[in-house]
Design a protein around this motif. Structure first.
Motif, short mmCIF file in Angstrom:
data_model
loop_
_atom_site.label_atom_id
_atom_site.label_comp_id
_atom_site.label_asym_id
_atom_site.label_seq_id
_atom_site.Cartn_x
_atom_site.Cartn_y
_atom_site.Cartn_z
N MET A 1 2.12 1.25 -3.27
CA MET A 1 0.93 1.28 -4.31
C MET A 1 0.52 -0.40 -3.19
SD MET A 1 1.57 -0.80 -7.82
CE MET A 1 0.09 -1.22 -8.52
N VAL A 2 -1.09 -0.09 -3.72
CA VAL A 2 -1.53 -1.32 -2.52
C VAL A 2 -2.16 -2.53 -3.86
CG1 VAL A 2 -4.09 -1.66 -1.63
CG2 VAL A 2 -3.38 0.92 -0.80
N GLN A 3 -2.16 -3.89 -3.58
CA GLN A 3 -2.05 -4.70 -4.41
C GLN A 3 -3.30 -5.59 -4.57
OE1 GLN A 3 0.81 -7.12 -5.35
NE2 GLN A 3 1.84 -6.75 -2.76
N GLU A 4 -4.02 -5.62 -5.29
CA GLU A 4 -5.59 -6.30 -5.62
C GLU A 4 -5.50 -7.20 -4.11
OE1 GLU A 4 -6.78 -7.44 -9.09
OE2 GLU A 4 -6.09 -5.63 -9.59
N ASN A 5 -4.55 -8.15 -4.16
CA ASN A 5 -5.10 -9.04 -2.61
C ASN A 5 -5.07 -8.73 -1.74
OD1 ASN A 5 -2.84 -8.01 -2.93
ND2 ASN A 5 -1.09 -10.28 -4.35
N HIS A 6 -4.24 -7.43 -1.78
CA HIS A 6 -4.34 -7.24 0.11
C HIS A 6 -3.10 -6.74 0.38
CE1 HIS A 6 -8.29 -5.76 -0.78
NE2 HIS A 6 -8.76 -6.93 -1.03
N LEU A 7 -1.94 -7.59 0.17
CA LEU A 7 -0.68 -7.75 0.16
C LEU A 7 -0.14 -5.95 0.72
CD1 LEU A 7 0.61 -10.85 -1.61
CD2 LEU A 7 -0.30 -10.75 0.71
N PRO A 8 0.48 -6.38 1.37
CA PRO A 8 1.56 -4.41 1.96
C PRO A 8 2.82 -4.54 0.79
CG PRO A 8 2.39 -6.17 3.47
CD PRO A 8 0.78 -6.65 2.45
N PRO A 9 2.89 -3.19 0.76
CA PRO A 9 3.94 -3.74 -0.53
C PRO A 9 5.27 -4.25 -0.56
CG PRO A 9 3.04 -1.76 0.10
CD PRO A 9 2.32 -2.30 0.45
N LEU A 10 6.41 -4.02 -0.76
CA LEU A 10 7.49 -5.24 -0.54
C LEU A 10 8.10 -4.29 -0.09
CD1 LEU A 10 8.48 -8.22 -0.06
CD2 LEU A 10 9.39 -6.85 -2.77
N ARG A 11 9.35 -4.08 0.83
CA ARG A 11 9.75 -2.76 1.56
C ARG A 11 11.22 -4.09 1.09
NH1 ARG A 11 8.45 0.44 5.32
NH2 ARG A 11 10.42 0.22 6.19
N ILE A 12 11.80 -3.09 -0.46
CA ILE A 12 13.15 -2.84 -0.41
C ILE A 12 13.93 -1.64 -0.18
CG2 ILE A 12 12.21 -4.46 -2.54
CD1 ILE A 12 12.99 -2.27 -4.30
N VAL A 13 15.63 -2.19 -0.02
CA VAL A 13 16.66 -1.05 -0.19
C VAL A 13 17.01 -0.89 -1.20
CG1 VAL A 13 18.54 -0.71 0.89
CG2 VAL A 13 17.02 -0.53 2.28
#
Ligand code: GRF
Length: 228
Positions: A1-13
């Motif tokens: 999901m693209v954030q309004e603030n243009h930050l990349p999504p957090l990659r989680i395991v």
């Protein structure tokens, strides 16, 4: 999901042991408002129902059966090797019922999150609902915290607090606490994904202000944080 603030999504395991209802809450939220990419789900139990939830959601799964390893260190080494191939920002323990080795934890300072079914620092370890009832506590709940080498002892981000009702038993209380767990885990991940919550050099900040105490959600609803 693209954030309004243009930050990349957090990659989680996500690392689990069982039913995976917290995992499901994270999967569901990631399909709408939560900017996380679930790179993989890892279970230490081959029959964990959470693995099926991951398969249904099209997420890569791994089983690392702890009974096949001689101790915490060898299990932790395999876990690290499996996690590192995804290069996640964050490791999310969601009902993972093993104690991690200190060596493992030291690899990921400020990058492991856990949910614990008590109002930490009360009732670290197991059987928290029974302990809260036996102690005649007025309140019980759940805590989302960073993982350090101290079991259930890392900095707490957010807690859900609810009253213990006169007719509560372990099962009813566990269910009500779990409903809240799902909300506060997603909320904490949201703050992290938006880079609003930062743990740096052992200090937590939320929206640039020191988070000296956990945010406590006092109702069955999760609202925007009130920082005093
Ligand atoms: C949760 O209550 C969590 O707090 C505890 O184990 C339970 C896991 O539930 N550590 P689920 O697997 O997420 O349904």
């Amino acid at each position: 999901m693209v954030q309004e603030n243009h930050l990349p999504p957090l990659r989680i395991v996500v690392v689990i042991s069982g039913n995976g209802s917290n995992l499901q809450a994270i999967i569901d939220a990631s399909q709408s408002k939560l900017a996380v990419e679930i790179c993989a789900v890892i279970s230490n139990r081959p029959k964990a129902y959470g693995l099926q939830r991951a398969v249904i959601a099209g997420i890569k799964c791994h089983t690392i059966d702890h009974t096949e390893y001689s101790g915490r260190e060898t299990f932790g080494a395999k876990l690290k090797q499996t996690i590192d191939q995804y290069n996640p920002d964050l490791i999310v323990l969601a009902g993972f019922m093993r104690v991690l080795s200190d060596d493992f934890v030291r690899n990921y300072p400020g990058r492991i999150l856990n949910i614990h079914p008590s109002l930490l620092p009360k009732y670290r370890g197991l059987n928290t609902h029974a302990k809260a009832i036996a102690a005649n506590d007025a309140y019980h709940g759940a805590s989302v915290h960073f993982v350090t080498e101290t079991l259930d002892g890392g900095p707490v981000i957010v807690q859900a607090r609810l009253p213990i009702l006169a007719n509560d038993n372990v099962e009813s209380l566990a269910q009500r606490v779990q409903d809240q767990e799902h909300k506060i885990y997603v909320e904490a991940l949201q703050w992290l994904s938006q880079r609003r919550l930062i743990w740096s050099d052992g200090a937590l900040t939320l929206d640039g202000k020191p988070l000296l105490q956990p945010i406590v959600i006092n109702s069955e609803e999760v609202n925007e944080p009130q920082i005093v």
